[in-house]
Motif scaffolding. Structure first.
Motif, PDB file in Angstrom:
ATOM      1  N   GLY A 461       3.697 -13.471 -90.104  1.00  0.00           N
ATOM      2  CA  GLY A 461       3.346 -13.163 -92.002  1.00  0.00           C
ATOM      3  C   GLY A 461       2.909 -11.348 -91.890  1.00  0.00           C
ATOM      4  O   GLY A 461       2.233 -11.274 -91.152  1.00  0.00           O
ATOM      5  N   THR A 489       4.324 -15.712 -95.407  1.00  0.00           N
ATOM      6  CA  THR A 489       4.684 -17.302 -95.042  1.00  0.00           C
ATOM      7  C   THR A 489       5.564 -17.512 -94.424  1.00  0.00           C
ATOM      8  O   THR A 489       6.705 -16.542 -95.888  1.00  0.00           O
ATOM      9  CB  THR A 489       4.048 -18.764 -96.111  1.00  0.00           C
ATOM     10  N   VAL A 490       6.628 -18.657 -94.801  1.00  0.00           N
ATOM     11  CA  VAL A 490       7.142 -19.304 -94.102  1.00  0.00           C
ATOM     12  C   VAL A 490       8.499 -18.174 -92.915  1.00  0.00           C
ATOM     13  O   VAL A 490       9.252 -18.836 -92.436  1.00  0.00           O
ATOM     14  CB  VAL A 490       8.635 -19.393 -95.056  1.00  0.00           C
TER      15      VAL A 490
END
Length: 671
Positions: A461, A489-490
């Protein structure tokens, strides 16, 4: 209609209810611009629904016999006059409508968005900039039309499904105005019309800027997946005085990569041009396509600029992304090119090129020497070419060079269609990813795993990524398409072709490269029914990979000494020797002093000219293993006229050497 950022929309008549017919046979409607704060970007439709409605919000709307006059020359700022701006209608009909201007050419007749079951019958159009603009529609049928004096008559300007446009006329006022723009279309049957004094008849491609759904379109959402045009037939079309040699080809197919990268998606596919007759027309230009068929096409007086042919097909191959996703798979099935300014047909960097029934005559009217048929760059995508049943007045030039193919390398990222050599074999990448640390592909399989996926970095990230960075996120792999900084994130997930991640954009890949074994790096199948009145020229190493006819004489045992002569055959047609392969039943050891030579020569009126020669001074024979006879690309002696004789001569050096069970195969093409 979509929301137009920065523009205002002023409609004259609101279409807000179902089951309405507007009838006015002979009635002429003309708009007057509003007067307060008018700007040139304002949109002023005569009839309009509300904006951005879903399909079927309104049903069964009919416009019968209405004439729209776009003349509004007193509008000092030239605002955007439109006849119809229709969105969300199921069951829309235009019957015997007319779009024209009694002043200067201006205005647009109809914009149709997000609607279905649309019928246009008997429309007449004269001296108006645009005709019909169609986006995100289904089941669109137009018949019995006449378009005169336009800038763009029909613009299929966004994803639509099931389109039929048949029976009509396009007549322009100069040779730059386009008849039909076919973007992002799935299933279309277009044709049965005549064109005169226009620009491009039809442009077929898809845009990298068009989103997947209408809902995304109206909010200008980023593109997630490309809407690949497919299953499109253009047939029964005539054209006279069409386009030019530079900017307005008669037909244009494919995407120009200078305008955007569509890596991850194939080019337009399953496109057919059938029964096309053009005279004094710009070249047919194909930039990329798969499943392209040109059938029963006649082009007389074809116009093209330097290095371009009358029918010019060349896919992009300057980058790894272009080699991977700008394919060219084309078939010519009956074509006449006559009186062209330059060459007849050029095909470059194709994966498949089938040329059957090509007839050329009287080309190079500007005095040049361009080939009537050129197939080049065959090693780029492992081209499989076929040439048969052709009657070519000029020259045929075939180019491919397997020596330019690089060797496989370990720990390397490979994109789709990369071609490599390994262990004397040729392989093509069929899945994108990293190669392993050692060995590489070795089998003759069609999907061999070469797994170096561990080289991919783990996604992080808030990290800056550049184009072609490769990451692993979870169990999936992605390659960066747009440089940027990842989200906190993700990270990238899913299977969309463009996945936003902060300001970076990714597309999914396999992670490990997979290889397809190829028997040859490219090939040309040359048929028995070709006639070439010029010459056939090879460049690179085409002579190794062209397949036509062959003859296999047996020489037998040769004593250590003595000259041996053997006649091979008499040419009955014009012939080009492409390869010679020798074999023996017993080994022959190389010896620089005591040896035999094998000399293949053409005899014309008793005068010999060498085709190829080898000897056993440095390379001998291994029993029952063939040895190449050393024919190069198009040597002078390899060309034979009817009555020429091909003869094998074996001379000795020193005390010579015996050869047991000598035989050889001569490959050749007739033209």
């Amino acid at each position: 209609m979509r929301n137009l950022t920065g523009n205002l929309v002023f409609r004259s008549i609101a279409v807000q209810h179902s089951n309405v017919t507007f009838s006015g046979m002979g009635a002429v409607l003309r708009q007057v611009s509003h007067t307060v704060g008018l700007v040139s970007g304002d949109v002023q439709p005569m009839f309009a629904t509300d904006k951005n409605m879903t399909v079927g919000t309104i049903k069964d709307i009919n416009f019968v016999g209405i004439s729209f006059d776009s003349n509004n020359n007193t509008d000092a700022v030239n605002s955007n006059q439109r006849g119809f701006y229709i969105v969300g209608v199921d069951g829309l009909r235009f019957t015997y409508t007319i779009g024209h201007s009694t002043g200067t050419r201006r205005g647009y007749f109809a914009h149709l968005d997000n609607s279905k079951n649309i019928q246009v019958t008997g429309h007449r159009h004269d001296k108006m900039t645009g005709g019909y603009n169609v986006r995100f529609c289904e089941n669109f049928v137009m018949t019995n039309f006449i378009f005169k004096d336009f800038s763009e008559a029909i613009d299929l300007d966004g994803p639509s499904k099931r389109v039929v446009i048949r029976s009509g006329i396009f007549e322009g006022t100069d040779r730059t105005k386009q008849c039909i723009d076919i973007n992002d279309q799935i299933d279309a049957s277009i044709g049965d019309f005549c064109c005169y004094f226009t620009g491009t008849i039809a442009l077929v491609n898809y845009k990298t800027t068009t989103p997947e759904t209408y809902a995304e379109y109206v909010v200008n959402a980023p593109v997630r997946n490309f809407q690949v045009g497919k299953r499109i037939i253009l047939s029964n079309i005539t054209g006279y005085q069409i386009g030019d040699a530079v900017n307005s080809p008669s037909f244009f197919i494919g995407w120009d990569w200078a305008a955007g990268n569509h890596a991850g998606a194939a080019p337009v596919q399953d496109i057919t041009l059938d029964n096309i007759y053009l005279d004094d027309a710009g070249f047919i230009q194909v930039l990329e396509a798969t499943g392209l068929v040109l059938k029963n096409v006649t082009l007389r007086g074809g116009l093209s600029s330097a290095t371009y042919a009358a029918v010019d097909m060349r896919s992009s191959a300057a980058t790894a992304d272009q080699i991977a996703y700008s394919d060219l798979d084309a078939q010519i099935d009956g074509m006449r090119v006559e009186g062209a300014q330059r060459g007849g047909v050029k095909i470059s960097a194709a994966s498949r090129a089938v040329v059957k029934g090509l007839m050329t005559k009287g080309n190079n009217t500007l005095g040049g020497t361009d080939s009537d048929l050129t197939i080049t760059g065959m090693e780029t995508r492992a081209c499989r070419a076929v040439v048969d049943d052709c009657d070519i007045e000029g020259t045929v030039t075939l180019t491919g060079d397997s020596t330019t193919i690089a060797a496989w390398a370990a720990n390397t990222f490979y994109k789709k269609n990369a071609i490599r050599t390994n262990g004397g074999n040729f392989y093509k990448a069929v899945a994108e990813g990293y190669s392993a640390a050692a060995t590489g592909p070795t089998t003759t399989g069609l999907n061999e795993l070469d797994d170096g996926s561990a080289l991919a970095a783990t996604w992080a990230g808030s990290t800056a990524y550049v184009v072609d960075n490769v990451v692993k996120n979870g169990a999936a792999y992605f390659i960066c398409m747009t440089a940027g900084t990842s989200a906190a994130t993700v990270g990238p997930t899913g299977t969309d072709l463009r996945i936003a991640d902060g300001t970076a954009v990714w597309r999914p890949i396999n992670g490990a490269v997979r290889w397809e074994y190829m028997l040859t790096p490219y090939s040309v199948r040359w048929g028995k029914n070709n006639r070439v009145r010029g010459t056939v020229a090879f460049n690179g190493d085409v002579q190794k990979y062209i397949y036509g006819e062959s003859i296999a004489p047996e020489v037998g045992d040769l004593a250590a000494t003595g000259v041996v002569n053997k006649s091979v055959f008499v040419a009955r047609r014009r012939t080009l020797i492409t390869r010679v392969s020798y074999q023996t039943t017993a080994a022959v050891v190389a010896d620089p002093t005591n040896y035999r030579s094998l000399l293949l020569r053409r005899y014309r009126a008793g005068v010999p000219t060498t085709v190829s020669t080898i000897d056993t001074t440095t390379t001998g024979f291994t029993a029952s293993v063939y040895r190449d006879g050393g024919v190069t690309a198009s040597p002078a002696g390899a060309y034979m006229e009817p009555g020429d004789i091909l003869q094998l001569t074996s001379n000795v050096g020193g005390t010579g050497v015996a050869i047991s069970g000598l035989g050889f195969t001569v490959d050749f093409i007739e033209f």
